[in-house]
Design a protein around this motif. Sequence first.
Motif, PDB file in Angstrom:
ATOM      1  N   ILE A   9      83.597  77.882  48.242  1.00  0.00           N
ATOM      2  CA  ILE A   9      82.396  78.236  48.824  1.00  0.00           C
ATOM      3  C   ILE A   9      82.125  79.805  48.784  1.00  0.00           C
ATOM      4  CG2 ILE A   9      80.776  77.824  50.863  1.00  0.00           C
ATOM      5  CD1 ILE A   9      81.587  75.078  49.357  1.00  0.00           C
ATOM      6  N   VAL A  10      81.396  80.316  48.477  1.00  0.00           N
ATOM      7  CA  VAL A  10      81.182  81.581  48.184  1.00  0.00           C
ATOM      8  C   VAL A  10      79.729  82.095  48.246  1.00  0.00           C
ATOM      9  CG1 VAL A  10      81.331  83.695  46.540  1.00  0.00           C
ATOM     10  CG2 VAL A  10      83.158  81.911  46.416  1.00  0.00           C
ATOM     11  N   GLU A  11      79.607  83.087  49.081  1.00  0.00           N
ATOM     12  CA  GLU A  11      78.428  83.904  49.318  1.00  0.00           C
ATOM     13  C   GLU A  11      78.430  85.242  48.772  1.00  0.00           C
ATOM     14  OE1 GLU A  11      76.413  85.644  53.200  1.00  0.00           O
ATOM     15  OE2 GLU A  11      76.552  83.430  53.501  1.00  0.00           O
ATOM     16  N   ARG A  12      77.450  85.559  47.761  1.00  0.00           N
ATOM     17  CA  ARG A  12      77.445  86.701  47.086  1.00  0.00           C
ATOM     18  C   ARG A  12      75.845  87.501  47.643  1.00  0.00           C
ATOM     19  NH1 ARG A  12      81.894  87.610  43.377  1.00  0.00           N
ATOM     20  NH2 ARG A  12      82.714  85.363  43.291  1.00  0.00           N
ATOM     21  N   LYS A  13      75.964  88.766  47.777  1.00  0.00           N
ATOM     22  CA  LYS A  13      74.601  89.416  48.161  1.00  0.00           C
ATOM     23  C   LYS A  13      74.370  90.404  46.748  1.00  0.00           C
ATOM     24  CE  LYS A  13      74.760  88.916  52.949  1.00  0.00           C
ATOM     25  NZ  LYS A  13      74.372  89.524  54.343  1.00  0.00           N
ATOM     26  N   ALA A  14      73.232  90.598  46.609  1.00  0.00           N
ATOM     27  CA  ALA A  14      72.695  91.522  45.388  1.00  0.00           C
ATOM     28  C   ALA A  14      71.545  92.236  45.963  1.00  0.00           C
ATOM     29  CB  ALA A  14      72.296  90.547  44.063  1.00  0.00           C
ATOM     30  N   PHE A  15      71.664  93.783  45.027  1.00  0.00           N
ATOM     31  CA  PHE A  15      70.373  94.429  45.359  1.00  0.00           C
ATOM     32  C   PHE A  15      70.234  94.756  46.724  1.00  0.00           C
ATOM     33  CE2 PHE A  15      66.032  95.774  45.329  1.00  0.00           C
ATOM     34  CZ  PHE A  15      66.102  96.886  44.250  1.00  0.00           C
ATOM     35  N   PHE A  16      71.315  95.616  47.036  1.00  0.00           N
ATOM     36  CA  PHE A  16      71.428  96.323  48.693  1.00  0.00           C
ATOM     37  C   PHE A  16      71.237  95.116  49.622  1.00  0.00           C
ATOM     38  CE2 PHE A  16      69.655  99.180  45.642  1.00  0.00           C
ATOM     39  CZ  PHE A  16      70.886 100.172  45.601  1.00  0.00           C
ATOM     40  N   GLY A  17      71.817  93.991  49.254  1.00  0.00           N
ATOM     41  CA  GLY A  17      71.783  93.076  50.384  1.00  0.00           C
ATOM     42  C   GLY A  17      70.433  92.327  50.671  1.00  0.00           C
ATOM     43  N   SER A  18      69.594  92.405  49.575  1.00  0.00           N
ATOM     44  CA  SER A  18      68.344  91.755  49.812  1.00  0.00           C
ATOM     45  C   SER A  18      68.226  90.287  49.107  1.00  0.00           C
ATOM     46  CB  SER A  18      67.046  92.657  48.933  1.00  0.00           C
ATOM     47  OG  SER A  18      67.337  92.519  47.727  1.00  0.00           O
ATOM     48  N   LEU A  19      69.107  89.972  48.170  1.00  0.00           N
ATOM     49  CA  LEU A  19      69.078  88.706  47.679  1.00  0.00           C
ATOM     50  C   LEU A  19      70.565  88.028  47.820  1.00  0.00           C
ATOM     51  CD1 LEU A  19      67.589  89.687  43.942  1.00  0.00           C
ATOM     52  CD2 LEU A  19      66.506  88.843  46.044  1.00  0.00           C
ATOM     53  N   ILE A  20      70.433  87.048  48.215  1.00  0.00           N
ATOM     54  CA  ILE A  20      71.745  86.062  48.561  1.00  0.00           C
ATOM     55  C   ILE A  20      71.810  84.784  47.746  1.00  0.00           C
ATOM     56  CG2 ILE A  20      70.541  84.788  50.300  1.00  0.00           C
ATOM     57  CD1 ILE A  20      73.225  84.939  51.615  1.00  0.00           C
ATOM     58  N   PHE A  21      73.148  84.888  47.102  1.00  0.00           N
ATOM     59  CA  PHE A  21      73.193  83.412  46.069  1.00  0.00           C
ATOM     60  C   PHE A  21      74.546  82.946  46.742  1.00  0.00           C
ATOM     61  CE2 PHE A  21      71.459  86.775  43.473  1.00  0.00           C
ATOM     62  CZ  PHE A  21      70.616  86.167  42.800  1.00  0.00           C
ATOM     63  N   GLU A  22      74.327  81.725  47.127  1.00  0.00           N
ATOM     64  CA  GLU A  22      75.650  80.799  47.775  1.00  0.00           C
ATOM     65  C   GLU A  22      75.933  79.650  47.237  1.00  0.00           C
ATOM     66  OE1 GLU A  22      76.617  79.673  52.353  1.00  0.00           O
ATOM     67  OE2 GLU A  22      74.487  80.087  51.745  1.00  0.00           O
ATOM     68  N   THR A  23      77.063  79.567  46.818  1.00  0.00           N
ATOM     69  CA  THR A  23      77.580  78.069  46.419  1.00  0.00           C
ATOM     70  C   THR A  23      77.877  77.222  47.527  1.00  0.00           C
ATOM     71  OG1 THR A  23      79.647  78.709  46.186  1.00  0.00           O
ATOM     72  CG2 THR A  23      78.613  79.050  44.447  1.00  0.00           C
ATOM     73  N   VAL A  24      77.407  76.133  47.543  1.00  0.00           N
ATOM     74  CA  VAL A  24      77.582  75.022  48.694  1.00  0.00           C
ATOM     75  C   VAL A  24      78.344  73.806  47.774  1.00  0.00           C
ATOM     76  CG1 VAL A  24      76.000  73.653  50.420  1.00  0.00           C
ATOM     77  CG2 VAL A  24      75.209  75.940  49.788  1.00  0.00           C
ATOM     78  N   LYS A  25      79.226  73.205  48.836  1.00  0.00           N
ATOM     79  CA  LYS A  25      79.659  72.015  48.488  1.00  0.00           C
ATOM     80  C   LYS A  25      79.008  70.742  48.861  1.00  0.00           C
ATOM     81  CE  LYS A  25      84.083  69.690  48.026  1.00  0.00           C
ATOM     82  NZ  LYS A  25      85.424  69.952  47.947  1.00  0.00           N
ATOM     83  N   LYS A  26      78.495  69.966  47.673  1.00  0.00           N
ATOM     84  CA  LYS A  26      77.754  69.028  47.971  1.00  0.00           C
ATOM     85  C   LYS A  26      78.506  67.538  48.400  1.00  0.00           C
ATOM     86  CE  LYS A  26      73.703  70.259  45.214  1.00  0.00           C
ATOM     87  NZ  LYS A  26      72.579  69.895  44.309  1.00  0.00           N
ATOM     88  N   ASN A  27      77.807  66.565  48.960  1.00  0.00           N
ATOM     89  CA  ASN A  27      78.549  65.269  49.425  1.00  0.00           C
ATOM     90  C   ASN A  27      79.183  64.699  48.319  1.00  0.00           C
ATOM     91  OD1 ASN A  27      77.667  65.692  51.793  1.00  0.00           O
ATOM     92  ND2 ASN A  27      75.894  64.422  51.965  1.00  0.00           N
ATOM     93  N   ASP A  28      78.681  64.799  47.054  1.00  0.00           N
ATOM     94  CA  ASP A  28      79.273  64.077  45.943  1.00  0.00           C
ATOM     95  C   ASP A  28      80.496  64.808  45.199  1.00  0.00           C
ATOM     96  OD1 ASP A  28      77.793  65.941  44.764  1.00  0.00           O
ATOM     97  OD2 ASP A  28      76.656  64.613  43.463  1.00  0.00           O
ATOM     98  N   GLY A  29      80.800  65.897  45.828  1.00  0.00           N
ATOM     99  CA  GLY A  29      81.901  66.820  45.243  1.00  0.00           C
ATOM    100  C   GLY A  29      81.460  67.909  44.356  1.00  0.00           C
ATOM    101  N   ALA A  30      80.126  68.025  44.107  1.00  0.00           N
ATOM    102  CA  ALA A  30      79.683  69.116  43.129  1.00  0.00           C
ATOM    103  C   ALA A  30      79.198  70.542  43.884  1.00  0.00           C
ATOM    104  CB  ALA A  30      78.434  68.193  42.280  1.00  0.00           C
ATOM    105  N   LEU A  31      79.174  71.217  43.074  1.00  0.00           N
ATOM    106  CA  LEU A  31      78.939  72.598  43.977  1.00  0.00           C
ATOM    107  C   LEU A  31      77.529  72.935  43.580  1.00  0.00           C
ATOM    108  CD1 LEU A  31      81.927  74.908  43.071  1.00  0.00           C
ATOM    109  CD2 LEU A  31      81.125  73.872  45.397  1.00  0.00           C
ATOM    110  N   GLY A  32      76.496  73.360  44.546  1.00  0.00           N
ATOM    111  CA  GLY A  32      75.510  73.604  44.224  1.00  0.00           C
ATOM    112  C   GLY A  32      75.031  75.062  44.446  1.00  0.00           C
ATOM    113  N   ILE A  33      73.969  75.614  44.033  1.00  0.00           N
ATOM    114  CA  ILE A  33      73.774  77.199  44.352  1.00  0.00           C
ATOM    115  C   ILE A  33      72.499  77.228  44.965  1.00  0.00           C
ATOM    116  CG2 ILE A  33      73.233  79.038  43.234  1.00  0.00           C
ATOM    117  CD1 ILE A  33      75.285  78.463  40.769  1.00  0.00           C
ATOM    118  N   THR A  34      72.409  77.641  46.147  1.00  0.00           N
ATOM    119  CA  THR A  34      71.238  78.055  46.692  1.00  0.00           C
ATOM    120  C   THR A  34      71.035  79.764  46.717  1.00  0.00           C
ATOM    121  OG1 THR A  34      72.499  78.471  48.931  1.00  0.00           O
ATOM    122  CG2 THR A  34      71.541  76.558  48.508  1.00  0.00           C
ATOM    123  N   THR A  35      69.828  80.043  46.689  1.00  0.00           N
ATOM    124  CA  THR A  35      69.320  81.456  46.503  1.00  0.00           C
ATOM    125  C   THR A  35      68.237  81.593  47.599  1.00  0.00           C
ATOM    126  OG1 THR A  35      67.823  80.926  44.742  1.00  0.00           O
ATOM    127  CG2 THR A  35      69.853  81.586  43.912  1.00  0.00           C
ATOM    128  N   GLY A  36      68.104  83.081  47.910  1.00  0.00           N
ATOM    129  CA  GLY A  36      67.283  83.262  48.813  1.00  0.00           C
ATOM    130  C   GLY A  36      67.109  84.730  48.985  1.00  0.00           C
TER     131      GLY A  36
END
Length: 77
Positions: A9-36
Amino acid sequence: MFSTGTDEIVERKAFFGSLIFETVKKNDGALGITTGVENPLPLIALFLVLTAVLTMIQTIYRGLKQRREQLLNAPGN
């Protein structure tokens, strides 16, 4: 940016901390990516700087174009 190890489970920030990319473990065992957007200030600053630079370039271009017309229409040419 999106590379992670297996089941991390990793959280990464880009462009001086303005964008965030995070991997999230789902219930079925897969990894999902959320951005914001974490902090919109660097994005707003980039927009304002680009607007100012493009406006300056357009103003210089118009001034040079007008000067060229003056030189072409000057008497003695």
